[in-house]
Design a protein around this motif. Structure first.
Motif, mmCIF file in Angstrom:
data_model
loop_
_atom_site.group_PDB
_atom_site.id
_atom_site.type_symbol
_atom_site.label_atom_id
_atom_site.label_comp_id
_atom_site.label_asym_id
_atom_site.label_seq_id
_atom_site.Cartn_x
_atom_site.Cartn_y
_atom_site.Cartn_z
ATOM 1 N N ARG A 131 -13.026 37.666 -19.100
ATOM 2 C CA ARG A 131 -12.807 36.811 -20.278
ATOM 3 C C ARG A 131 -13.112 35.500 -19.721
ATOM 4 O O ARG A 131 -13.408 34.532 -20.554
ATOM 5 C CB ARG A 131 -11.242 36.674 -20.566
ATOM 6 N N ALA A 132 -12.745 35.255 -18.409
ATOM 7 C CA ALA A 132 -12.923 33.767 -17.852
ATOM 8 C C ALA A 132 -14.321 33.430 -17.886
ATOM 9 O O ALA A 132 -14.847 32.496 -18.276
ATOM 10 C CB ALA A 132 -12.194 33.534 -16.766
ATOM 11 N N LEU A 133 -15.027 34.667 -17.418
ATOM 12 C CA LEU A 133 -16.497 34.396 -17.419
ATOM 13 C C LEU A 133 -17.333 34.170 -18.910
ATOM 14 O O LEU A 133 -18.265 33.435 -18.672
ATOM 15 C CB LEU A 133 -17.075 35.425 -16.575
ATOM 16 N N ASP A 134 -16.521 34.561 -19.705
ATOM 17 C CA ASP A 134 -17.123 34.579 -20.938
ATOM 18 C C ASP A 134 -17.043 33.253 -21.783
ATOM 19 O O ASP A 134 -17.674 32.766 -22.534
ATOM 20 C CB ASP A 134 -16.609 35.791 -21.984
ATOM 21 N N LEU A 135 -15.631 32.708 -21.549
ATOM 22 C CA LEU A 135 -15.452 31.468 -22.015
ATOM 23 C C LEU A 135 -15.859 30.263 -21.312
ATOM 24 O O LEU A 135 -16.111 29.255 -21.697
ATOM 25 C CB LEU A 135 -13.873 31.426 -22.220
ATOM 26 N N LEU A 136 -16.333 30.421 -19.903
ATOM 27 C CA LEU A 136 -16.617 29.299 -19.172
ATOM 28 C C LEU A 136 -17.710 28.492 -19.524
ATOM 29 O O LEU A 136 -17.796 27.349 -19.501
ATOM 30 C CB LEU A 136 -16.671 29.863 -17.602
ATOM 31 N N PRO A 137 -19.038 29.317 -19.909
ATOM 32 C CA PRO A 137 -20.190 28.640 -20.106
ATOM 33 C C PRO A 137 -19.923 27.674 -21.455
ATOM 34 O O PRO A 137 -20.327 26.494 -21.439
ATOM 35 C CB PRO A 137 -21.111 29.717 -20.639
ATOM 36 N N SER A 138 -19.191 28.071 -22.508
ATOM 37 C CA SER A 138 -19.080 27.186 -23.655
ATOM 38 C C SER A 138 -18.080 26.213 -23.227
ATOM 39 O O SER A 138 -18.405 25.111 -23.778
ATOM 40 C CB SER A 138 -18.288 28.170 -24.819
ATOM 41 N N ALA A 139 -17.100 26.321 -22.392
ATOM 42 C CA ALA A 139 -16.358 25.195 -22.255
ATOM 43 C C ALA A 139 -17.002 24.199 -21.203
ATOM 44 O O ALA A 139 -17.028 22.926 -21.552
ATOM 45 C CB ALA A 139 -15.156 25.944 -21.365
ATOM 46 N N MET A 140 -17.898 24.778 -20.498
ATOM 47 C CA MET A 140 -18.612 23.563 -19.726
ATOM 48 C C MET A 140 -19.537 22.993 -20.522
ATOM 49 O O MET A 140 -20.053 21.753 -20.558
ATOM 50 C CB MET A 140 -19.596 24.441 -18.631
ATOM 51 N N ARG A 141 -20.317 23.584 -21.306
ATOM 52 C CA ARG A 141 -21.365 22.937 -22.375
ATOM 53 C C ARG A 141 -20.543 21.789 -23.493
ATOM 54 O O ARG A 141 -20.877 20.717 -23.467
ATOM 55 C CB ARG A 141 -21.875 23.862 -23.258
ATOM 56 N N GLU A 142 -19.454 22.415 -23.826
ATOM 57 C CA GLU A 142 -18.742 21.145 -24.703
ATOM 58 C C GLU A 142 -18.084 20.108 -23.857
ATOM 59 O O GLU A 142 -18.074 18.972 -24.468
ATOM 60 C CB GLU A 142 -17.419 22.119 -25.292
ATOM 61 N N LYS A 143 -17.788 20.423 -22.542
ATOM 62 C CA LYS A 143 -17.330 19.301 -21.954
ATOM 63 C C LYS A 143 -18.542 18.043 -21.507
ATOM 64 O O LYS A 143 -18.156 16.999 -21.472
ATOM 65 C CB LYS A 143 -16.665 19.683 -20.634
ATOM 66 N N ARG A 144 -19.752 18.857 -21.233
ATOM 67 C CA ARG A 144 -20.642 18.039 -21.091
ATOM 68 C C ARG A 144 -21.076 16.959 -22.302
ATOM 69 O O ARG A 144 -21.528 16.056 -22.106
ATOM 70 C CB ARG A 144 -22.046 18.698 -20.657
ATOM 71 N N GLN A 145 -20.782 17.621 -23.459
ATOM 72 C CA GLN A 145 -21.187 16.876 -24.715
ATOM 73 C C GLN A 145 -19.685 15.941 -24.987
ATOM 74 O O GLN A 145 -19.925 15.130 -25.981
ATOM 75 C CB GLN A 145 -21.172 17.731 -25.841
ATOM 76 N N GLN A 146 -18.842 15.936 -24.449
ATOM 77 C CA GLN A 146 -17.333 15.336 -24.817
ATOM 78 C C GLN A 146 -17.623 13.824 -24.294
ATOM 79 O O GLN A 146 -18.109 13.516 -23.193
ATOM 80 C CB GLN A 146 -16.281 15.979 -24.172
ATOM 81 N N ILE A 147 -17.186 12.847 -25.180
ATOM 82 C CA ILE A 147 -17.158 11.669 -24.708
ATOM 83 C C ILE A 147 -15.882 11.239 -24.065
ATOM 84 O O ILE A 147 -14.844 11.335 -24.482
ATOM 85 C CB ILE A 147 -17.452 10.622 -25.857
ATOM 86 N N THR A 148 -15.839 10.764 -22.932
ATOM 87 C CA THR A 148 -14.914 10.600 -22.211
ATOM 88 C C THR A 148 -14.989 9.383 -21.388
ATOM 89 O O THR A 148 -16.314 8.795 -21.385
ATOM 90 C CB THR A 148 -14.592 11.720 -20.988
ATOM 91 N N GLU A 149 -14.082 8.996 -20.688
ATOM 92 C CA GLU A 149 -14.295 7.644 -19.775
ATOM 93 C C GLU A 149 -15.378 7.676 -18.807
ATOM 94 O O GLU A 149 -16.081 6.902 -18.461
ATOM 95 C CB GLU A 149 -13.103 7.379 -19.110
#
Length: 469
Positions: A131-149
């Motif tokens: 499960r962790a391996l399945d959700l990790l790529p999408s979470a990484m992709r969303e984090k790169r696209q997320q606007i943060t400080e």
């Protein structure tokens, strides 16, 4: 012996699954942390429960290896964690949490399956790991696209233009690498306080450094040939005023401006040369016209004088009274031959400019009034010179009327308000002195329009002074 050998092989594999599952779950939580779907407390509790259950299962495996006893530990804590996992997973079944896999893993990790140890534990570790391996790529992709400080700071650091935002007292709020580097290039040291930096920029003196105070900011020429422009403005954010200081490398822009200035000077010089050439060509054409007039005068006078000589040499001729009208009309005939009509002068102008490659079209005829025809020709001559020298026109249209004159070219026109020079001012004075009105337009091309009112025309037509050139 067989069970001991089996445990010796299975336990290291389960520990490997446990460690990798723990790492992937930790990475998953790290990348999920800035995302909106991780903000609800229920989701945080769910992922934390999974992580705690992985730590508990891993510790059970390590205890089994150390004590050499295939017996699971922490049964009570596992029961609590698995129950919480069931509740949290079902509660978020509409979210992207893969709740079915979590329920299956929680069921496999229950103490009721300890009789099947280590198969139940291995199944739970495998599900958590997958499960962790399945959700990790999408979470990484969303984090790169997320606007943060961090992403904002990283994006600002990638800008070629330097930027520094400070409070009114100069305390920095945001600064990128480019501004720090530009500051070092000018001052020799990087300054972060906005007020101190701006004060030092206004007073800096270094060998080979040239500073120009401009209305838009401070322009510096560095010893290596680069040009840097510093500007400071006031910006408002959340009801408070801040200073925004920017620095730009304007080397190419400065070189372009210098090139444009040089080309503009060359263009002005060429315009002056062209205007002089046009005047020279018109003088040549006028000389040719005068030469033709001289020939006509010579022919006329020669004919009259030769006829008079024949009469005077004839001693038998006695009726001299018939000769007197011939003598009295000779000078008036000469004056009539010398005067060049406006239509001929207009045809001369059109011919001159067409020979220079400028298409001049004429529609209509000159007015019958002598003063008005002379005035039209003078205005057309000045307008043609301006159209070629200043407007760089290749076509000029003339529309002639009894009470109007329209001149329009296809040149570059004039952006902004028209500033009359000597030529346009002279045209306006000539027109207004005769009671006319002059309208000038510079967009998209240059257009000159003259109108005469009928009443004013009648009042001015008797004026003794002719239109002067």
């Amino acid at each position: 012996m067989e069970a001991r050998a089996l445990n010796a092989f299975v336990q290291p594999a389960l520990i490997l699954f446990g460690l990798t599952g723990l790492l992937t779950q930790s990475f998953l939580m790290y990348f999920l942390e800035p995302l909106p779907q991780f903000r609800p407390r229920c989701r945080k509790a769910l992922e934390g429960t999974v992580l705690g259950l992985l730590v508990l299962l891993g510790s059970d495996l390590l205890l089994d290896i150390q004590l050499d006893q295939p017996e699971p530990y922490g049964s009570g804590l596992r029961l609590v964690l698995c129950s919480c996992l069931f509740i949290l997973a079902v509660k978020q079944r509409k979210q992207d949490v893969d709740w079915r896999s979590l329920c299956l893993a929680g069921a496999a990790a229950l103490p009721s399956w300890d009789a099947w140890y280590p198969l139940g534990m291995g199944l739970a570790l495998l599900i958590f790991w997958g499960r962790a391996l399945d959700l990790l790529p999408s979470a990484m992709r969303e984090k790169r696209q997320q606007i943060t400080e961090y992403s904002i700071q990283e994006a600002i650091d990638l800008l070629e233009e330097g930027i520094l935002i400070t409070l009114q007292n100069g305390e920095p709020v945001l600064m990128n690498r480019a501004l720090f580097q530009y500051t070092e290039s000018v001052l020799g040291v990087g300054i972060r306080n906005g007020n101190v930096l701006w004060h030092l920029l206004q007073d800096v003196r270094r060998p080979g450094l040239l500073r120009e105070n401009q209305s838009r900011g401070l322009l510096f020429r560095l010893p290596d040939g680069r040009w840097l422009l510093f500007q400071r403005d006031t910006v408002y954010f959340q009801g408070q005023s801040h200073w925004q200081l920017t620095a730009s490398d304007v080397t190419e822009l400065q070189r372009l401006n210098q090139s444009l200035d040089q080309q503009n000077r060359q263009l002005q010089q060429k315009n002056a040369e062209l205007k002089e050439l046009l005047q020279h060509v018109q003088e040549i054409q006028s000389r040719e016209t005068l030469r033709e007039i001289r020939i006509q005068i010579h022919d006329l006078m020669g004919m009259r004088i030769s006829l008079l000589q024949q009469v005077l040499n004839n001693r038998d001729f006695g009726d001299y009274r018939r000769i007197m009208p011939l003598l009295s009309n000779m000078l008036s005939d000469v004056r009539q031959e010398i005067r060049v009509e406006p239509r001929l002068r207009l045809a001369e102008l059109v011919s001159v400019y067409r020979k220079l490659g400028v298409l001049v079209t004429v529609r209509g005829t000159l007015p019958e009034a002598g003063w008005k025809g002379e005035l039209y020709v003078q205005i057309i001559r000045e307008a043609l010179t301006n159209a070629i020298c200043h407007g760089r026109a290749s076509q000029v249209a003339l529309v002639l009327g009894e009470d109007s004159l329209l001149i329009q070219d296809n040149g570059v026109g004039c952006v902004g308000p028209i500033r009359p020079g000597g030529g346009l001012t002279g045209i306006r004075e000539k027109v207004e002195s005769r009671g006319g009105k002059l309208d000038v337009s510079g967009t998209p091309h240059f257009m000159l329009k003259i109108r005469f009112e009928a009443e004013e025309q009648e009042a001015k037509s008797a004026a003794p002074n002719p239109a002067g050139g």
